[in-house]
Write an enzyme that holds these catalytic residues in place. Structure first.
Site, PDB file in Angstrom:
ATOM      1  N   PRO A  65      -0.902  -6.324  -2.583  1.00  0.00           N
ATOM      2  CA  PRO A  65      -1.454  -5.600  -1.439  1.00  0.00           C
ATOM      3  C   PRO A  65      -2.718  -6.220  -0.817  1.00  0.00           C
ATOM      4  O   PRO A  65      -2.772  -6.394   0.398  1.00  0.00           O
ATOM      5  CB  PRO A  65      -1.761  -4.208  -2.019  1.00  0.00           C
ATOM      6  CG  PRO A  65      -0.881  -4.076  -3.218  1.00  0.00           C
ATOM      7  CD  PRO A  65      -0.734  -5.458  -3.769  1.00  0.00           C
ATOM      8  N   LYS A 170      -3.767 -15.321  10.167  1.00  0.00           N
ATOM      9  CA  LYS A 170      -3.000 -14.076   9.980  1.00  0.00           C
ATOM     10  C   LYS A 170      -3.835 -12.843  10.388  1.00  0.00           C
ATOM     11  O   LYS A 170      -3.343 -11.902  10.998  1.00  0.00           O
ATOM     12  CB  LYS A 170      -2.571 -13.984   8.502  1.00  0.00           C
ATOM     13  CG  LYS A 170      -2.058 -12.644   8.041  1.00  0.00           C
ATOM     14  CD  LYS A 170      -0.718 -12.285   8.631  1.00  0.00           C
ATOM     15  CE  LYS A 170      -0.295 -10.887   8.186  1.00  0.00           C
ATOM     16  NZ  LYS A 170       0.873 -10.382   8.858  1.00  0.00           N
ATOM     17  N   LYS A 245      -6.629  -2.191   6.142  1.00  0.00           N
ATOM     18  CA  LYS A 245      -7.207  -3.296   5.353  1.00  0.00           C
ATOM     19  C   LYS A 245      -7.348  -4.552   6.213  1.00  0.00           C
ATOM     20  O   LYS A 245      -8.404  -5.170   6.268  1.00  0.00           O
ATOM     21  CB  LYS A 245      -6.294  -3.572   4.144  1.00  0.00           C
ATOM     22  CG  LYS A 245      -6.692  -4.765   3.332  1.00  0.00           C
ATOM     23  CD  LYS A 245      -5.561  -5.644   2.800  1.00  0.00           C
ATOM     24  CE  LYS A 245      -4.247  -5.662   3.409  1.00  0.00           C
ATOM     25  NZ  LYS A 245      -3.377  -6.785   3.163  1.00  0.00           N
TER      26      LYS A 245
HETATM   27  P1  NAD Z   1       3.784  -2.958  -1.155  1.00  0.00           P
HETATM   28  O1  NAD Z   1       2.693  -2.024  -1.525  1.00  0.00           O
HETATM   29  O2  NAD Z   1       5.110  -2.430  -0.767  1.00  0.00           O
HETATM   30  O3  NAD Z   1       4.024  -4.034  -2.360  1.00  0.00           O
HETATM   31  C1  NAD Z   1       3.009  -4.564  -3.170  1.00  0.00           C
HETATM   32  C2  NAD Z   1       3.550  -4.629  -4.603  1.00  0.00           C
HETATM   33  O4  NAD Z   1       2.609  -5.280  -5.457  1.00  0.00           O
HETATM   34  C3  NAD Z   1       3.785  -3.235  -5.216  1.00  0.00           C
HETATM   35  O5  NAD Z   1       5.141  -3.118  -5.610  1.00  0.00           O
HETATM   36  C4  NAD Z   1       2.825  -3.185  -6.413  1.00  0.00           C
HETATM   37  O6  NAD Z   1       3.351  -2.470  -7.507  1.00  0.00           O
HETATM   38  C5  NAD Z   1       2.685  -4.667  -6.727  1.00  0.00           C
HETATM   39  N1  NAD Z   1       1.472  -4.995  -7.486  1.00  0.00           N
HETATM   40  C6  NAD Z   1       0.180  -4.708  -7.210  1.00  0.00           C
HETATM   41  N2  NAD Z   1      -0.648  -5.236  -8.139  1.00  0.00           N
HETATM   42  C7  NAD Z   1       0.154  -5.900  -9.015  1.00  0.00           C
HETATM   43  C8  NAD Z   1      -0.114  -6.655 -10.212  1.00  0.00           C
HETATM   44  N3  NAD Z   1      -1.340  -6.849 -10.678  1.00  0.00           N
HETATM   45  N4  NAD Z   1       0.953  -7.170 -10.864  1.00  0.00           N
HETATM   46  C9  NAD Z   1       2.208  -6.993 -10.415  1.00  0.00           C
HETATM   47  N5  NAD Z   1       2.527  -6.289  -9.291  1.00  0.00           N
HETATM   48  C10 NAD Z   1       1.501  -5.750  -8.611  1.00  0.00           C
HETATM   49  O7  NAD Z   1       3.168  -3.868   0.013  1.00  0.00           O
HETATM   50  P2  NAD Z   1       3.977  -4.806   1.053  1.00  0.00           P
HETATM   51  O8  NAD Z   1       4.250  -4.041   2.300  1.00  0.00           O
HETATM   52  O9  NAD Z   1       5.072  -5.507   0.334  1.00  0.00           O
HETATM   53  O10 NAD Z   1       2.786  -5.833   1.424  1.00  0.00           O
HETATM   54  C11 NAD Z   1       2.399  -6.884   0.546  1.00  0.00           C
HETATM   55  C12 NAD Z   1       1.445  -7.816   1.308  1.00  0.00           C
HETATM   56  O11 NAD Z   1       2.111  -8.335   2.475  1.00  0.00           O
HETATM   57  C13 NAD Z   1       0.173  -7.107   1.814  1.00  0.00           C
HETATM   58  O12 NAD Z   1      -0.910  -7.972   1.689  1.00  0.00           O
HETATM   59  C14 NAD Z   1       0.494  -6.835   3.292  1.00  0.00           C
HETATM   60  O13 NAD Z   1      -0.682  -6.769   4.072  1.00  0.00           O
HETATM   61  C15 NAD Z   1       1.355  -8.040   3.649  1.00  0.00           C
HETATM   62  N6  NAD Z   1       2.313  -7.848   4.738  1.00  0.00           N
HETATM   63  C16 NAD Z   1       3.092  -6.723   4.805  1.00  0.00           C
HETATM   64  C17 NAD Z   1       4.009  -6.579   5.866  1.00  0.00           C
HETATM   65  C18 NAD Z   1       4.889  -5.363   6.002  1.00  0.00           C
HETATM   66  O14 NAD Z   1       5.507  -5.197   7.076  1.00  0.00           O
HETATM   67  N7  NAD Z   1       5.009  -4.521   4.986  1.00  0.00           N
HETATM   68  C19 NAD Z   1       4.108  -7.600   6.835  1.00  0.00           C
HETATM   69  C20 NAD Z   1       3.327  -8.744   6.709  1.00  0.00           C
HETATM   70  C21 NAD Z   1       2.431  -8.861   5.650  1.00  0.00           C
END
Ligand code: NAD
Length: 298
Positions: A65, A170, A245
């Site tokens: 995250p 980004k 964030k």
């Molecule tokens: P999400 O919350 O769905 O997934 C994050 C995952 O990380 C969760 O499953 C959580 O359990 C896991 N996690 C956290 N700490 C951990 C650790 N120490 N060990 C193992 N697993 C751990 O978030 P997302 O939407 O997949 O976003 C992830 C990243 O991508 C973020 O930085 C977000 O800003 C970026 N992003 C998201 C999108 C979108 O549309 N969702 C688009 C572009 C970028």
């Protein structure tokens, strides 16, 4: 080639799926074990902790995250940086502060590990369809070595510069995204409040000078686009909390560089207020509800 993947959430899950589809061997770990099940059914090996992921892999990908998760995983006591074989190519795809990316990369370089910051654009749709844009910071040789891996998950692979440059680009992108999403929601609501049909209005805007990515691919008004989070009660997609964030990161960068970002500051406050009203887990296009007198939309 064997890849370790940590963080299989809304983005990491479908990205890992595309790596399996492309024939890579995959070892996966997430704090939420249920997220690993579909990948195991497709042939991935699930392990019980992050330390096990980095053993005997050619590449490690993380999709977490925020900065604190990445810093803690790589650098805190028992941090992964000390465990990773220097031959492993390390790619962090999370969106985090450029300084945090530089700190992790510095520690990696000290151990002769090649590390890239490679945040993505394209949302959950791009992650599922394998059409993400990768915005990469790090060495040219690392960028080139990672091409086959990026190509399995994305369409556009762009080199922004040295360590941290991918994150900086980004953050600029997401500040602009928040501004045009809020502007799109505001314009549609104005039309609806004055008797226009949201779909007819959206069709007009997308063929006029108000055209933008939110209108074209991610319409925030329910029912205008079948597949958008707006038509699914703002579930899935990109969480308001994650957008808050990213907007915070843009404002930190603005302060540090003495940049004026009045619209970015307004967008941060708007999405933050929306989050504090209990909407943090919804998709960020739910900012549409902010403009409505009737909050029954969701
Ligand atoms: P999400 O919350 O769905 O997934 C994050 C995952 O990380 C969760 O499953 C959580 O359990 C896991 N996690 C956290 N700490 C951990 C650790 N120490 N060990 C193992 N697993 C751990 O978030 P997302 O939407 O997949 O976003 C992830 C990243 O991508 C973020 O930085 C977000 O800003 C970026 N992003 C998201 C999108 C979108 O549309 N969702 C688009 C572009 C970028």
């Amino acid at each position: 080639m064997k890849i370790g993947f940590i963080g299989l959430g809304l983005m990491g899950g479908p990205m890992a799926h595309n790596l399996l589809k492309a024939g890579f061997e995959l070892k996966v770990f997430d704090l939420v074990p249920a997220l690993l099940k579909p990948l195991v059914q497709e042939g991935a090996m699930a392990v019980d902790n992050a330390q096990l992921v980095v053993e005997n892999v050619d590449c490690l990908i993380t999709m977490l995250p925020a900065s604190e998760h990445v810093l803690s995983l790589y650098l805190k006591d028992e941090g992964l940086i000390e465990k990773i074989d220097p031959k492993t190519l390390v790619i962090d795809c999370s969106t985090i502060a450029p300084d945090a990316a530089k700190n992790v990369a510095e520690a990696a370089v000290k151990r002769s590990i090649t590390m890239l910051d490679a945040p993505v654009s394209g949302g959950t749709k791009g992650a599922k369809e394998g059409t993400l844009t990768f915005i990469v910071g790090g060495s040219t040789s690392g960028f080139e070595a990672a091409q086959p891996i990026f190509s399995a998950m994305g369409k556009n692979i762009l080199h922004a510069g040295d360590h941290g440059a991918g994150q900086m680009a980004k953050i600029c992108n997401n500040m602009l995204l928040a501004i045009h999403m809020a502007g799109t929601a505001e314009a549609i609501q104005l039309g609806v409040n004055n008797g226009l049909d949201p779909k007819v209005l959206s069709d007009i805007l997308v063929q006029s000078s108000g055209r933008n990515w939110s209108l074209e691919l991610y319409n925030p008004y329910p029912g205008v686009m079948d597949m958008s989070p707006a038509s699914n009660h703002y579930q899935g997609g990109f969480k308001v909390n994650l957008m808050v964030k990213d907007l915070g990161l843009s404002q930190q960068a603005a302060l540090l560089s003495h940049s004026s970002t009045p619209l970015g500051a307004l967008a941060r406050n708007l999405f933050n207020l929306h989050a504090t009203q209990g909407n943090g887990q919804l998709d960020f296009s739910s900012i549409q509800c902010f403009y409505q007198a009737d909050k029954d939309l969701v």
